[in-house]
Design a protein around this motif. Structure first.
Motif, PDB file in Angstrom:
ATOM      1  N   ALA A  31       5.801  -8.310  -7.470  1.00 34.23           N
ATOM      2  CA  ALA A  31       5.667  -6.938  -6.993  1.00 34.23           C
ATOM      3  C   ALA A  31       6.627  -5.996  -7.717  1.00 34.23           C
ATOM      4  N   ALA A  32       7.847  -6.450  -7.974  1.00 32.56           N
ATOM      5  CA  ALA A  32       8.808  -5.597  -8.672  1.00 32.56           C
ATOM      6  C   ALA A  32       8.332  -5.290 -10.088  1.00 32.56           C
ATOM      7  N   ALA A  33       7.777  -6.294 -10.768  1.00 27.22           N
ATOM      8  CA  ALA A  33       7.246  -6.057 -12.119  1.00 27.22           C
ATOM      9  C   ALA A  33       6.075  -5.077 -12.077  1.00 27.22           C
ATOM     10  N   LEU A  34       5.219  -5.208 -11.065  1.00 27.19           N
ATOM     11  CA  LEU A  34       4.084  -4.290 -10.931  1.00 27.19           C
ATOM     12  C   LEU A  34       4.560  -2.881 -10.628  1.00 27.19           C
ATOM     13  N   ALA A  35       5.563  -2.752  -9.773  1.00 27.28           N
ATOM     14  CA  ALA A  35       6.075  -1.428  -9.414  1.00 27.28           C
ATOM     15  C   ALA A  35       6.671  -0.731 -10.637  1.00 27.28           C
ATOM     16  N   ARG A  36       7.410  -1.475 -11.461  1.00 23.08           N
ATOM     17  CA  ARG A  36       7.974  -0.891 -12.679  1.00 23.08           C
ATOM     18  C   ARG A  36       6.871  -0.409 -13.608  1.00 23.08           C
ATOM     19  N   MET A  37       5.872  -1.249 -13.806  1.00 21.94           N
ATOM     20  CA  MET A  37       4.767  -0.879 -14.685  1.00 21.94           C
ATOM     21  C   MET A  37       4.050   0.357 -14.163  1.00 21.94           C
ATOM     22  N   ALA A  38       3.773   0.385 -12.875  1.00 18.98           N
ATOM     23  CA  ALA A  38       3.057   1.514 -12.292  1.00 18.98           C
ATOM     24  C   ALA A  38       3.825   2.813 -12.483  1.00 18.98           C
ATOM     25  N   GLU A  39       5.136   2.753 -12.289  1.00 14.51           N
ATOM     26  CA  GLU A  39       5.948   3.962 -12.440  1.00 14.51           C
ATOM     27  C   GLU A  39       5.997   4.408 -13.898  1.00 14.51           C
ATOM     28  N   GLU A  40       6.202   3.468 -14.787  1.00 19.83           N
ATOM     29  CA  GLU A  40       6.344   3.823 -16.204  1.00 19.83           C
ATOM     30  C   GLU A  40       5.036   4.319 -16.808  1.00 19.83           C
ATOM     31  N   LEU A  41       3.904   3.835 -16.300  1.00 19.57           N
ATOM     32  CA  LEU A  41       2.606   4.243 -16.828  1.00 19.57           C
ATOM     33  C   LEU A  41       1.933   5.331 -15.986  1.00 19.57           C
ATOM     34  N   SER A  42       2.624   5.764 -14.921  1.00 19.76           N
ATOM     35  CA  SER A  42       2.065   6.783 -14.000  1.00 19.76           C
ATOM     36  C   SER A  42       0.676   6.349 -13.513  1.00 19.76           C
ATOM     37  N   LEU A  43       0.585   5.102 -13.082  1.00 16.90           N
ATOM     38  CA  LEU A  43      -0.681   4.499 -12.681  1.00 16.90           C
ATOM     39  C   LEU A  43      -0.640   4.137 -11.201  1.00 16.90           C
ATOM     40  N   PRO A  44      -1.523   4.690 -10.375  1.00 15.69           N
ATOM     41  CA  PRO A  44      -1.580   4.251  -8.973  1.00 15.69           C
ATOM     42  C   PRO A  44      -1.878   2.764  -8.902  1.00 15.69           C
ATOM     43  N   LEU A  45      -1.074   2.036  -8.133  1.00 17.69           N
ATOM     44  CA  LEU A  45      -1.204   0.585  -8.070  1.00 17.69           C
ATOM     45  C   LEU A  45      -1.064   0.111  -6.631  1.00 17.69           C
ATOM     46  N   ILE A  46      -1.934  -0.806  -6.232  1.00 18.67           N
ATOM     47  CA  ILE A  46      -1.923  -1.399  -4.898  1.00 18.67           C
ATOM     48  C   ILE A  46      -1.625  -2.876  -5.056  1.00 18.67           C
ATOM     49  N   PHE A  47      -0.619  -3.364  -4.330  1.00 16.05           N
ATOM     50  CA  PHE A  47      -0.266  -4.778  -4.390  1.00 16.05           C
ATOM     51  C   PHE A  47      -1.235  -5.585  -3.540  1.00 16.05           C
ATOM     52  N   LYS A  48      -1.810  -6.635  -4.150  1.00 11.70           N
ATOM     53  CA  LYS A  48      -2.771  -7.480  -3.451  1.00 11.70           C
ATOM     54  C   LYS A  48      -2.299  -8.923  -3.413  1.00 11.70           C
ATOM     55  N   ALA A  49      -2.362  -9.520  -2.244  1.00  8.60           N
ATOM     56  CA  ALA A  49      -2.203 -10.965  -2.095  1.00  8.60           C
ATOM     57  C   ALA A  49      -2.817 -11.345  -0.754  1.00  8.60           C
ATOM     58  N   SER A  50      -3.361 -12.539  -0.670  1.00 10.96           N
ATOM     59  CA  SER A  50      -4.051 -12.987   0.543  1.00 10.96           C
ATOM     60  C   SER A  50      -3.132 -13.849   1.402  1.00 10.96           C
ATOM     61  N   PHE A  51      -3.220 -13.676   2.715  1.00 11.74           N
ATOM     62  CA  PHE A  51      -2.480 -14.556   3.620  1.00 11.74           C
ATOM     63  C   PHE A  51      -3.275 -15.821   3.950  1.00 11.74           C
ATOM     64  N   ASP A  52      -4.588 -15.784   3.687  1.00 12.81           N
ATOM     65  CA  ASP A  52      -5.425 -16.946   3.935  1.00 12.81           C
ATOM     66  C   ASP A  52      -6.587 -16.924   2.952  1.00 12.81           C
ATOM     67  N   LYS A  53      -6.791 -18.027   2.266  1.00  8.57           N
ATOM     68  CA  LYS A  53      -7.962 -18.190   1.408  1.00  8.57           C
ATOM     69  C   LYS A  53      -8.959 -19.053   2.177  1.00  8.57           C
ATOM     70  N   ALA A  54      -9.756 -18.395   3.000  1.00  7.91           N
ATOM     71  CA  ALA A  54     -10.638 -19.118   3.924  1.00  7.91           C
ATOM     72  C   ALA A  54     -11.810 -19.779   3.210  1.00  7.91           C
ATOM     73  N   ASN A  55     -12.226 -19.217   2.074  1.00  3.68           N
ATOM     74  CA  ASN A  55     -13.355 -19.773   1.336  1.00  3.68           C
ATOM     75  C   ASN A  55     -12.817 -20.659   0.211  1.00  3.68           C
ATOM     76  N   ARG A  56     -12.729 -21.961   0.480  1.00  5.42           N
ATOM     77  CA  ARG A  56     -12.166 -22.887  -0.490  1.00  5.42           C
ATOM     78  C   ARG A  56     -13.183 -23.973  -0.826  1.00  5.42           C
ATOM     79  N   SER A  57     -13.140 -24.434  -2.068  1.00  2.00           N
ATOM     80  CA  SER A  57     -14.076 -25.476  -2.502  1.00  2.00           C
ATOM     81  C   SER A  57     -13.822 -26.796  -1.787  1.00  2.00           C
ATOM     82  N   SER A  58     -12.556 -27.086  -1.498  1.00  2.00           N
ATOM     83  CA  SER A  58     -12.184 -28.350  -0.886  1.00  2.00           C
ATOM     84  C   SER A  58     -11.402 -28.093   0.400  1.00  2.00           C
ATOM     85  N   ALA A  59     -11.624 -28.940   1.405  1.00  2.00           N
ATOM     86  CA  ALA A  59     -10.904 -28.792   2.670  1.00  2.00           C
ATOM     87  C   ALA A  59      -9.404 -28.984   2.482  1.00  2.00           C
TER      88      ALA A  59
END
Length: 268
Positions: A31-59
């Motif tokens: 997230a810190a690397a993304l925040a630096r990039m977003a600021e330096e490039l003046s690019l709106p950025l949303i941090f994404k990560a999942s708390f649960d990957k419910a759709n998985r190939s294997s149990a």
């Protein structure tokens, strides 16, 4: 700004982060690397990560920390970096508590036609990004967008992540960005990392061809994508989820800079 990004005519933006939440140290370093990039490039950025990957190939595949712990980890990312947050919801009951932490909600592709889920997500008032199902054409997404708006969503974005072509292969129709934007009256996002996935073709999970990420991303931006979704990790090979199709973190900024140069050359 949060609602403005998921409205027609929004500025170009990026959704990025690891596939699934890991320990705080890794989450915060990305997230810190993304925040630096977003600021330096003046690019709106949303941090994404999942708390649960419910759709998985294997149990037995890792799913993530779960909602309660995951929301705590996401809140720490926001508190430490100031980045807005987006994460997946899988069940209607998850929407309200997740909306208490995340700035945006995301509907996974396999759930894009689940009316109760869409209505619950929209009812939070948060902007919602809904991914196009791998079996659907772009024009079919107008129904998902209408359900979200009808329930009160603060904004809507729709994401192209490829369409199944035979078994285990996804193909991106570059017309999709214009077609979905017109049909859904919403920004169209290109998921450049899941589009190179080869579902079910890995050892007990999905495979992928990440070398094609830059090619598809450049093509999608030239074809009119309004935003990008790119999962990234400093060591994809050892990530617990989507290890075969995430973009190495060190390669993210060069690709984003190429994209911004391309957009400028096209007058976008």
């Amino acid at each position: 700004m949060s609602e403005a990004l998921f409205r027609p005519g929004a500025p170009f933006f990026l959704i990025a982060g690891p596939c699934v939440l890991e320990d705080d140290r890794l989450n915060l370093s990305i997230a810190a690397a993304l925040a630096r990039m977003a600021e330096e490039l003046s690019l709106p950025l949303i941090f994404k990560a999942s708390f649960d990957k419910a759709n998985r190939s294997s149990a037995g595949s890792p799913r993530g920390p779960g909602m309660d712990e995951g929301l705590r980890k996401l809140a720490r990312v926001r508190d430490e970096t100031g980045l807005p947050l987006i994460t997946d919801v899988h069940e209607p009951a998850q929407c309200a508590p997740v909306a208490g932490v995340a700035d945006y909600l995301q509907i996974p592709a396999f759930l894009c036609r689940q009316t109760d889920l869409l209505v619950a997500a929209g009812a939070t008032g948060r902007p919602v990004n809904v991914k196009k199902g791998q079996w659907m054409g772009p024009l079919e997404m107008r129904g998902a967008a209408a359900k979200l708006r009808g329930a009160g969503a603060g904004g809507v974005a729709v994401t192209e992540r490829g369409t199944f072509f035979g078994y285990g292969n996804l193909v991106v129709d570059m017309r999709s960005f214009v077609q979905m934007r017109e049909a859904c009256e919403a920004p169209t996002v290109f998921d450049g990392t899941h589009s190179v996935q080869r579902p079910g073709e890995g050892a007990g999970g999905s495979g992928g061809e990440p070398r094609f990420i830059p090619h598809l991303v450049r093509a999608a931006v030239a074809a009119g994508a309004d935003a990008l979704f790119l999962e990234t990790h400093p060591d994809p090979a050892n990530a617990p989820s989507d290890s075969t199709n995430m973009l190495p973190l060190e390669r993210l900024r060069p690709l984003v800079e190429e994209v911004l140069t391309l957009r400028a050359a096209l007058g976008l």
